[in-house]
Design an enzyme around this catalytic site. Sequence first.
Site, PDB file in Angstrom:
ATOM      1  N   HIS A 172      49.926  48.871  27.805  1.00 23.21           N
ATOM      2  CA  HIS A 172      50.533  48.482  26.525  1.00 23.21           C
ATOM      3  C   HIS A 172      52.047  48.768  26.719  1.00 23.21           C
ATOM      4  O   HIS A 172      52.384  49.787  27.049  1.00 23.21           O
ATOM      5  CB  HIS A 172      49.871  49.316  25.552  1.00 23.21           C
TER       6      HIS A 172
ATOM      7  N   SER B 237      52.847  40.562  16.578  1.00 24.04           N
ATOM      8  CA  SER B 237      52.918  39.809  15.249  1.00 24.04           C
ATOM      9  C   SER B 237      51.904  38.996  14.947  1.00 24.04           C
ATOM     10  O   SER B 237      52.353  37.826  14.152  1.00 24.04           O
ATOM     11  CB  SER B 237      54.312  39.544  14.754  1.00 24.04           C
TER      12      SER B 237
ATOM     13  N   ASN C  72      44.238  46.675  17.915  1.00 25.70           N
ATOM     14  CA  ASN C  72      44.688  47.778  18.590  1.00 25.70           C
ATOM     15  C   ASN C  72      45.462  48.687  17.427  1.00 25.70           C
ATOM     16  O   ASN C  72      46.188  48.464  16.647  1.00 25.70           O
ATOM     17  CB  ASN C  72      45.962  47.530  19.534  1.00 25.70           C
TER      18      ASN C  72
ATOM     19  N   GLY D  27      55.229  44.309  16.715  1.00 25.53           N
ATOM     20  CA  GLY D  27      55.534  45.045  15.387  1.00 25.53           C
ATOM     21  C   GLY D  27      56.821  44.696  14.759  1.00 25.53           C
ATOM     22  O   GLY D  27      57.422  45.413  13.889  1.00 25.53           O
TER      23      GLY D  27
ATOM     24  N   GLU E 279      53.774  49.891  24.594  1.00 32.04           N
ATOM     25  CA  GLU E 279      54.281  51.430  24.111  1.00 32.04           C
ATOM     26  C   GLU E 279      54.217  52.457  25.188  1.00 32.04           C
ATOM     27  O   GLU E 279      54.917  53.484  25.148  1.00 32.04           O
ATOM     28  CB  GLU E 279      53.647  51.669  22.824  1.00 32.04           C
TER      29      GLU E 279
ATOM     30  N   GLU F 129      51.941  40.216  25.729  1.00 33.36           N
ATOM     31  CA  GLU F 129      52.585  40.619  24.441  1.00 33.36           C
ATOM     32  C   GLU F 129      54.322  40.575  24.806  1.00 33.36           C
ATOM     33  O   GLU F 129      54.533  41.730  25.331  1.00 33.36           O
ATOM     34  CB  GLU F 129      52.087  41.770  24.046  1.00 33.36           C
TER      35      GLU F 129
ATOM     36  N   LYS G  24      46.304  51.550  17.465  1.00 31.75           N
ATOM     37  CA  LYS G  24      47.394  52.542  17.718  1.00 31.75           C
ATOM     38  C   LYS G  24      46.793  53.968  17.195  1.00 31.75           C
ATOM     39  O   LYS G  24      45.958  54.175  17.004  1.00 31.75           O
ATOM     40  CB  LYS G  24      48.583  51.982  17.134  1.00 31.75           C
TER      41      LYS G  24
HETATM   42  P1  PGA Z   1      51.555  43.880  16.348  1.00 27.42           P
HETATM   43  O1  PGA Z   1      51.097  44.797  17.650  1.00 27.42           O
HETATM   44  O2  PGA Z   1      50.598  42.799  16.155  1.00 27.42           O
HETATM   45  O3  PGA Z   1      51.658  44.755  15.186  1.00 27.42           O
HETATM   46  O4  PGA Z   1      52.815  43.233  16.669  1.00 27.42           O
HETATM   47  C1  PGA Z   1      50.407  44.159  18.780  1.00 27.42           C
HETATM   48  C2  PGA Z   1      50.440  45.203  19.522  1.00 27.42           C
HETATM   49  O5  PGA Z   1      50.899  46.181  19.904  1.00 27.42           O
HETATM   50  O6  PGA Z   1      49.292  45.256  20.548  1.00 27.42           O
END
Ligand code: PGA
Length: 252
Positions: A99, A215, A9, A175, A101, A169, A11
């Site tokens: 997601h 992560s 992803n 993140g 976000e 997730e 983003k």
């Molecule tokens: P990350 O993000 O691996 O940077 O924690 C995962 C995601 O948002 O899908």
Amino acid sequence: MRKKICAGNWKMYKNLTEVSEFFDQFQSMQKADSDFEVVIFPSTHLLSAAIARARQMDGKVKINIGVQNIFTEKEGPFTGETSALSVHSIGVTYALIGHSERRTLFYEADDFISKKVRTAIDAGLIPMLCVGETLKERESGKTEEVVTRQILVGLSKLAAESDFVIAYEPVWAIGTGKVATPEMAEEVHKIIRNRIGDIFGPKKAENSSILYGGSVKPDNAESLAKMPNIDGFLVGGASLKPKDFIAICNSY
Ligand code: PGA
């Protein structure tokens, strides 16, 4: 057959040149297993460029390109939104939906998300539905309740034969550098598989791919990949670096 999937992803990162640089380096990825797939989710305006590059990888590994978000309607007067039908017509095969976000920053609720899941299927895309609890929800013992609701509502408009992927997730792991332990993730993946079984029956549950995200890095991927109910990863930060993403893919 349950597919193993490593998804990146991206983003709101990478420009056109950086997409090209990524694929130049990703060329070295060698993995011919027929049940293993890569999915890359670039920004919407870079989908065509990514599709063109993915097609040049000639069979070394199956690379799908997915869209990070779609609108609930297939088309219409919705300025600035992304049509599932239209991106399907250029070769997009997956849609990331729900997601954290999107849920947090854009206030997307379960019912709205379930419409997008349905729209993706109707347009010929495979929805990758993201679910996961916040830290507060985990600390108050609500993980199972939250994930169950997100799964039941999110999949409520689908038929048993629909092809979908789930990404678990935990919001507190996205993140942050804090990764769920393999045992913690496995426990929730089992719950998700059972819920899929409750809705669509045991065969569908057995064949569904459930990815872990939050992560994921080259140094923690291997121990997570060993768990029987973790069928791949949804990777944010580490998927931007071809070397790290290849290492994560190679943990399967
Ligand atoms: P990350 O993000 O691996 O940077 O924690 C995962 C995601 O948002 O899908």
